[in-house]
Design a protein around this motif. Structure first.
Motif, short mmCIF file in Angstrom:
data_model
loop_
_atom_site.label_atom_id
_atom_site.label_comp_id
_atom_site.label_asym_id
_atom_site.label_seq_id
_atom_site.Cartn_x
_atom_site.Cartn_y
_atom_site.Cartn_z
N ASP A 1 0.87 -1.17 0.00
CA ASP A 1 0.00 0.00 0.00
C ASP A 1 0.90 1.22 0.00
N CYS A 2 0.69 2.08 -0.97
CA CYS A 2 1.54 3.26 -1.17
C CYS A 2 0.71 4.51 -0.90
N GLU A 3 1.21 5.40 -0.04
CA GLU A 3 0.55 6.67 0.24
C GLU A 3 1.55 7.80 0.08
N VAL A 4 1.19 8.81 -0.69
CA VAL A 4 2.05 9.98 -0.86
C VAL A 4 1.96 10.83 0.40
N ILE A 5 3.12 11.07 1.04
CA ILE A 5 3.16 11.86 2.27
C ILE A 5 3.89 13.19 2.08
N GLU A 6 4.53 13.36 0.92
CA GLU A 6 5.23 14.62 0.63
C GLU A 6 5.35 14.76 -0.88
N ARG B 1 7.69 11.74 -1.71
CA ARG B 1 7.98 10.77 -0.66
C ARG B 1 6.68 10.01 -0.40
N THR B 2 6.82 8.69 -0.33
CA THR B 2 5.66 7.85 -0.05
C THR B 2 5.90 7.04 1.22
N VAL C 1 4.52 -6.16 7.42
CA VAL C 1 5.83 -6.77 7.69
C VAL C 1 6.97 -5.80 7.43
N LEU C 2 6.71 -4.73 6.69
CA LEU C 2 7.74 -3.74 6.37
C LEU C 2 7.06 -2.41 6.06
N VAL C 3 7.63 -1.33 6.60
CA VAL C 3 7.20 0.02 6.24
C VAL C 3 8.45 0.80 5.89
N TYR C 4 8.42 1.47 4.73
CA TYR C 4 9.55 2.32 4.36
C TYR C 4 9.04 3.56 3.64
N THR C 5 9.87 4.62 3.64
CA THR C 5 9.43 5.93 3.16
C THR C 5 10.41 6.48 2.12
#
Length: 154
Positions: free
Chosen positions: A109-114, A127-128, A140-144
């Motif tokens: 799941d990809c969310e644009v945060i910047e 930045r997502t 299991v993993l979160v990365y930005t």
């Protein structure tokens, strides 16, 4: 918040903050683990020893895969969406949230945060927050990642 369909031609302009999309899925196989371990020389017993007695002593009964494999699969799942406009992968923070096992099916799941423009009018930064989740709904993993991307021609 915009929800994009799976697309292969996303540019900076289509990624305002709050945009979200979900990738396709990928099941991790024994062959994937063996190939990755051999390619990277990650020869830890945790990844190569399937003996049940030894697994019990390791504290993880199932066949766990390296976090690096999960990350590379995540990038492989999301990359098609950015392939037309991606210019550079600049930075990321990575947080392993739990184990991934052979047989797990992952999606991202990809969310644009910047989102911000650069000094060059034909590109911008995005930045997502990418959350990799298994078939049980467990992250299991979160990365930005911060990516430099092309803008659509005006």
């Amino acid at each position: 918040m915009a929800l994009l369909p799976i697309a292969l031609d996303i540019h900076w302009d289509e990624l305002p903050v709050g945009t979200r999309f979900r990738t396709r899925k990928r099941t991790v196989t024994e062959t994937d683990l063996v190939s990755f371990v051999n390619l990277t020389w990650l020869t830890e017993e945790l990844f190569g020893n399937a003996d049940p007695a030894d697994r019990a002593a390791m504290g993880i009964a199932g066949r766990v895969v390296p976090g690096g494999l999960v990350y590379t699969y995540a990038e492989g799942l999301v990359a098609p969406s950015f392939q037309a406009a991606g210019l550079a992968f600049l930075h990321t923070e990575l947080d392993m949230q739990g184990p991934t096992f052979i047989g797990d099916t992952l999606h991202l799941d990809c969310e644009v945060i910047e989102q911000r423009a650069t000094s060059k009018p034909d590109r911008g930064l995005v930045r997502t927050r990418n959350t990799v989740t298994n078939q049980h709904g467990t992250p299991v993993l979160v990365y930005t990642p911060l990516r430099l991307m092309r803008r659509r021609a005006a």
